[in-house]
Design a protein around this motif. Structure first.
Motif, PDB file in Angstrom:
ATOM      1  N   GLY A   1       0.776  -1.146   0.121  1.00 30.61           N
ATOM      2  CA  GLY A   1       0.064  -0.087   0.034  1.00 30.61           C
ATOM      3  C   GLY A   1       0.942   1.113  -0.149  1.00 30.61           C
ATOM      4  N   GLY A   2       2.176   1.043   0.039  1.00 32.43           N
ATOM      5  CA  GLY A   2       2.859   2.432  -0.064  1.00 32.43           C
ATOM      6  C   GLY A   2       3.858   2.098  -1.340  1.00 32.43           C
ATOM      7  N   THR A   3       5.203   2.568  -1.291  1.00 29.44           N
ATOM      8  CA  THR A   3       5.921   2.406  -2.491  1.00 29.44           C
ATOM      9  C   THR A   3       7.273   2.035  -1.451  1.00 29.44           C
ATOM     10  OG1 THR A   3       6.633   4.916  -2.473  1.00 29.44           O
ATOM     11  CG2 THR A   3       4.932   3.965  -4.175  1.00 29.44           C
ATOM     12  N   GLY A   4       8.099   1.420  -2.371  1.00 28.76           N
ATOM     13  CA  GLY A   4       9.689   1.148  -1.950  1.00 28.76           C
ATOM     14  C   GLY A   4       9.602  -0.276  -1.093  1.00 28.76           C
ATOM     15  N   SER A   5      10.889  -0.680  -0.459  1.00 19.43           N
ATOM     16  CA  SER A   5      11.159  -1.707   0.397  1.00 19.43           C
ATOM     17  C   SER A   5      12.221  -1.534   1.198  1.00 19.43           C
ATOM     18  CB  SER A   5      11.403  -2.906  -0.386  1.00 19.43           C
ATOM     19  OG  SER A   5      11.543  -3.970   0.341  1.00 19.43           O
TER      20      SER A   5
ATOM     21  N   GLY B   1     -13.065  17.856  -9.982  1.00 15.63           N
ATOM     22  CA  GLY B   1     -11.992  16.764 -10.123  1.00 15.63           C
ATOM     23  C   GLY B   1     -10.605  17.114  -9.942  1.00 15.63           C
ATOM     24  N   GLY B   2     -10.455  17.960  -9.228  1.00 17.64           N
ATOM     25  CA  GLY B   2      -8.961  18.452  -8.712  1.00 17.64           C
ATOM     26  C   GLY B   2      -8.215  17.638  -7.490  1.00 17.64           C
ATOM     27  N   LEU B   3      -9.127  16.865  -6.891  1.00 16.57           N
ATOM     28  CA  LEU B   3      -8.240  15.964  -5.995  1.00 16.57           C
ATOM     29  C   LEU B   3      -7.977  14.404  -6.518  1.00 16.57           C
ATOM     30  CD1 LEU B   3     -10.313  17.530  -3.008  1.00 16.57           C
ATOM     31  CD2 LEU B   3      -8.120  18.175  -3.733  1.00 16.57           C
ATOM     32  N   ALA B   4      -7.923  14.166  -7.567  1.00 18.65           N
ATOM     33  CA  ALA B   4      -7.768  12.821  -8.242  1.00 18.65           C
ATOM     34  C   ALA B   4      -6.537  12.184  -7.807  1.00 18.65           C
ATOM     35  CB  ALA B   4      -8.203  13.123  -9.510  1.00 18.65           C
ATOM     36  N   ASP B   5      -5.320  13.147  -7.582  1.00 17.54           N
ATOM     37  CA  ASP B   5      -3.976  12.333  -7.308  1.00 17.54           C
ATOM     38  C   ASP B   5      -3.257  12.926  -5.834  1.00 17.54           C
ATOM     39  OD1 ASP B   5      -2.223  14.442  -8.061  1.00 17.54           O
ATOM     40  OD2 ASP B   5      -3.491  14.488 -10.083  1.00 17.54           O
ATOM     41  N   GLY B   6      -2.377  12.213  -5.527  1.00 18.95           N
ATOM     42  CA  GLY B   6      -1.728  12.556  -4.247  1.00 18.95           C
ATOM     43  C   GLY B   6      -1.144  13.912  -4.510  1.00 18.95           C
TER      44      GLY B   6
ATOM     45  N   THR C   1      -1.086  11.999   1.351  1.00 18.98           N
ATOM     46  CA  THR C   1      -1.069  11.248   0.109  1.00 18.98           C
ATOM     47  C   THR C   1      -0.721   9.591   0.359  1.00 18.98           C
ATOM     48  OG1 THR C   1       1.571  11.213   0.256  1.00 18.98           O
ATOM     49  CG2 THR C   1       0.539  13.098  -0.498  1.00 18.98           C
ATOM     50  N   THR C   2      -0.876   9.399   1.492  1.00 15.18           N
ATOM     51  CA  THR C   2      -0.801   7.907   1.683  1.00 15.18           C
ATOM     52  C   THR C   2      -1.996   6.987   1.224  1.00 15.18           C
ATOM     53  OG1 THR C   2      -1.566   7.806   3.993  1.00 15.18           O
ATOM     54  CG2 THR C   2       0.877   8.233   3.670  1.00 15.18           C
ATOM     55  N   ASP C   3      -1.852   5.831   1.052  1.00 15.00           N
ATOM     56  CA  ASP C   3      -3.056   4.880   0.765  1.00 15.00           C
ATOM     57  C   ASP C   3      -4.119   5.055   1.904  1.00 15.00           C
ATOM     58  OD1 ASP C   3      -1.958   4.325  -1.686  1.00 15.00           O
ATOM     59  OD2 ASP C   3      -1.268   2.568  -1.086  1.00 15.00           O
ATOM     60  N   SER C   4      -3.804   5.004   3.082  1.00 15.00           N
ATOM     61  CA  SER C   4      -4.535   4.955   4.132  1.00 15.00           C
ATOM     62  C   SER C   4      -5.548   6.128   4.444  1.00 15.00           C
ATOM     63  CB  SER C   4      -3.771   4.884   5.523  1.00 15.00           C
ATOM     64  OG  SER C   4      -3.191   3.534   5.570  1.00 15.00           O
ATOM     65  N   PHE C   5      -4.892   7.378   3.840  1.00 15.93           N
ATOM     66  CA  PHE C   5      -5.708   8.669   3.783  1.00 15.93           C
ATOM     67  C   PHE C   5      -6.518   8.748   2.630  1.00 15.93           C
ATOM     68  CE2 PHE C   5      -6.740  13.026   3.584  1.00 15.93           C
ATOM     69  CZ  PHE C   5      -6.700  13.620   4.881  1.00 15.93           C
ATOM     70  N   ARG C   6      -6.340   8.171   1.704  1.00 19.86           N
ATOM     71  CA  ARG C   6      -6.812   8.283  -0.044  1.00 19.86           C
ATOM     72  C   ARG C   6      -7.796   7.297   0.058  1.00 19.86           C
ATOM     73  NH1 ARG C   6      -3.112   8.674  -3.740  1.00 19.86           N
ATOM     74  NH2 ARG C   6      -4.979   9.651  -5.269  1.00 19.86           N
ATOM     75  N   TYR C   7      -7.817   6.023   0.685  1.00 23.68           N
ATOM     76  CA  TYR C   7      -8.693   4.845   0.545  1.00 23.68           C
ATOM     77  C   TYR C   7      -9.282   4.370   1.552  1.00 23.68           C
ATOM     78  CZ  TYR C   7      -6.165   4.285  -3.902  1.00 23.68           C
ATOM     79  OH  TYR C   7      -5.572   4.636  -5.385  1.00 23.68           O
ATOM     80  N   ARG C   8     -10.240   3.789   1.657  1.00 21.34           N
ATOM     81  CA  ARG C   8     -11.061   3.085   2.701  1.00 21.34           C
ATOM     82  C   ARG C   8     -11.215   1.448   2.602  1.00 21.34           C
ATOM     83  NH1 ARG C   8     -16.631   2.464   3.176  1.00 21.34           N
ATOM     84  NH2 ARG C   8     -17.719   3.007   1.191  1.00 21.34           N
ATOM     85  N   ARG C   9     -11.242   0.999   3.720  1.00 24.49           N
ATOM     86  CA  ARG C   9     -11.943  -0.299   3.639  1.00 24.49           C
ATOM     87  C   ARG C   9     -13.233  -0.302   4.411  1.00 24.49           C
ATOM     88  NH1 ARG C   9      -9.220  -5.166   3.266  1.00 24.49           N
ATOM     89  NH2 ARG C   9      -6.992  -4.298   3.296  1.00 24.49           N
TER      90      ARG C   9
END
Length: 580
Positions: free
Chosen positions: A56-60, A270-275, A568-576
């Motif tokens: 859910g993020g980037t990198g390792s 539609g201006g909040l479509a990306d991080g 910008t993180t997945d946890s802020f921009r997505y939901r379960r």
């Protein structure tokens, strides 16, 4: 009153949140009172930065003292469940103020807040009949106050437009701001009908009042409502938040209130479509003076200074007046705001600055020179006595007994909230009462008995070893070198940490240790994450927490950069939707 209850029945859900579900506009939302992510944030949930691999993020990279490597790829999104949350009292007051143009909004009529860890997050308790009545009474009072200047409230030329057209325009605009999204066609029709039914018999102002008080009782106002269309195919499906949901998350995170017109316009276009777009808006909001209260609220809650009912023994501390207490709280907000928005934003400054922003009642307590009349700004303090927020009077006073200091309380807050370490509860039937003050002994001498106890000793060595470092400050934060004419021993020892184990002498040395600790820096990232999401992180958030921390680290621990990274993180921009 009869008109109020009749109008309310059209939209009000009498019991917002039952044991397992919330009914809003015919939609059943499961999990309203469900369990949040993981263990209590204040107890140090996931203190090691995550022990299981997730995406859910980037990198390792390796995160935290556990040495566990997280594999985070940009193609995968994974976040933990987000519970339904009621607005906190502060959010309710700010939102109502901004909606209605009122100078201030009282919150003593509405239910008190509950906490998840150190932060207010009303996500567990179900709504009672009493709470429903309290929200109803508050909405009626606010609406009555607002329509005292009804033409200003509606903001249109009734003479030119006509009452019906003006009301329709108001319903559309006010509804969008109240619900943090455009009203549906059905909602507009019902609110228009509500206005018309009362305006026809009781006049324009009454019709507007009924609309306002009904909207203020809607779960769409009282909750952080985040629905997506279409509905998830499975309870565990991860969904992107819509633009209006992102706008609401941003505004409540940065301002503790509703989105402004500019943010709503971004969502509509539609201006909040990306991080990157979300981050840009976050930067704008945090630069605005309205961020001051939210920055203050975080620090008051993070360090357990949010209880405004601190009392002190008047005989021992006659200078502790309501004015002095308020000045202490004001210092927390003013200092934190200065660090964030004017003072470079560094964590090191927050924890070690030899200056502050104080008002008159604090000058004598700090032994500082008061600036000339009309001068405002930073006040330089004695660097041998003051070093950042942990040596300010508000922290020291909040974590002290009415008649003496509390090394235990001060040490616990550092362990739990600054280091994010879990501490067990005291053993059952243990006597938690502080030993009575003695004219022939210091606090340190009296509290040393904790460490001699078989059942208490292990924990108290961890706690008191830190807490004793603050003994140069009395129960209202005044600096002292003696107690009962006995020299103060403020030496201490830090243990069970990643990188700052060892001895220190006094709070100045301790704050410098903490400021340089990777464990403290990781904890700060987690605490802001918890504050932003209103919940503790769970395993599925590990990569989002890591992404925020990586940005924090890359910025040399710049706090505003941490906040704009969190959004910008997945946890802020997505939901379960489901409950884990």
């Amino acid at each position: 009153m009869e008109a109020s209850r009749a109008g309310n029945s059209l939209f009000m859900v009498t019991r917002f949140c039952s044991l397992a579900a919330l009914t809003v506009a015919g939609v059943l939302i499961a999990g309203c009172s469900g369990v949040i992510g993981s263990s209590s944030a204040g107890q140090g949930s996931n203190p090691n930065g995550g022990a299981t691999a997730s995406t859910g993020g980037t990198g390792s990279a390796t995160v935290g003292k556990s040495g566990v490597t997280l594999t985070c790829t940009s193609s995968d999104v994974n976040v933990s469940a987000t519970p339904m949350r009621r607005l906190t009292r502060q959010e309710y007051a700010a939102a109502a103020r901004d909606l209605l143009g009122l100078a201030a909004v009282a919150t003593d009529q509405i239910p008190t807040d509950e906490k998840d860890g150190p932060f207010y997050s009303n996500s567990v308790s179900t709504i009672t009949d009493l709470w429903t009545e309290q929200y109803m009474d508050s909405a009626e009072s606010l609406a009555q106050a607002a329509v005292a200047k009804v033409d200003t409230l509606v903001g249109c030329n009734r003479a030119a437009m006509g009452d019906a057209a003006c009301a329709g325009q108001f319903i559309d605009r006010f509804g969008t701001k109240t619900y943090r999204r455009p009203l549906s066609a059905d909602e507009k029709t019902r609110y228009t009908g509500l206005f018309a039914s009362y305006a026809a018999t009781d006049g324009f102002a009454t019709g507007i009042r009924m609309v306002v008080q009904t909207m203020l009782q809607s779960p769409h106002f009282l909750y952080h409502v985040e629905f997506n269309s279409p509905a998830p195919s499975t309870p565990s499906q991860v969904l992107p938040l819509g633009p209006y949901e992102i706008a609401a998350r941003l505004s409540f995170f940065a301002w503790g209130s509703i989105p402004d017109d500019a943010l709503l316009a971004e969502a509509a276009g539609g201006g909040l479509a990306d991080g990157a777009a979300v981050q840009k808006q976050a930067e704008r909001l945090l630069a605005d003076p309205r961020a001051r209260d939210t920055i203050g609220a975080f620090h008051l809650q993070w360090l357990g200074m949010d209880d405004g009912d601190v009392t002190k023994d008047a005989a021992r501390f006659p200078s502790f007046t309501p004015a002095l207490s308020q000045a202490m709280r004001d210092e927390t907000t003013a200092f934190a705001d200065y660090v964030f928005r004017q003072g470079g934003g560094k964590l090191d400054t927050l924890l070690t600055a030899p200056f502050s922003v104080i008002t008159a009642p604090l000058f004598d307590l700090y032994g500082a020179k008061q600036p000339a009349a009309g001068m405002a700004g930073l006040v330089q303090l004695d660097p041998s006595q003051r070093s950042g927020i942990l040596t300010q009077a508000n922290f020291l006073t909040a974590h002290a007994h009415p008649n003496q200091t509390s090394p235990v309380s001060r040490g616990v807050v550092i362990r739990r909230n600054v280091l994010c370490q879990a501490l067990p509860d005291p053993p059952p039937n243990v006597n938690n009462a502080a030993p009575d003050p003695s004219p022939t002994a210091t606090t340190r001498e009296r509290f040393k008995a904790h460490e001699a106890s078989v059942s208490c000793g292990i924990c108290h060595k961890l706690i008191d070893g830190i807490g004793f470092g603050f003994e140069n400050y009395d129960a209202i934060g005044a600096y002292r070198t003696t107690e009962n004419s006995i020299p103060i021993d403020a030496s201490g020892q830090v243990s069970a940490t990643v990188d700052i184990d060892g001895t220190f002498n006094g709070a100045i040395e301790l704050t410098k240790k903490l400021a340089g600790s990777s464990e403290v820096r990781e904890c700060m990232a987690k605490q802001w994450f918890r504050f932003a999401l209103g919940r503790a992180e769970a395993d599925n958030d590990n990569c989002s927490v890591k992404a925020a921390y990586d940005a924090f680290q890359a910025s040399q621990y710049d706090l505003p950069k941490l906040l704009t990274a969190i959004v910008t993180t997945d946890s802020f921009r997505y939901r379960r939707p489901g409950v884990e």
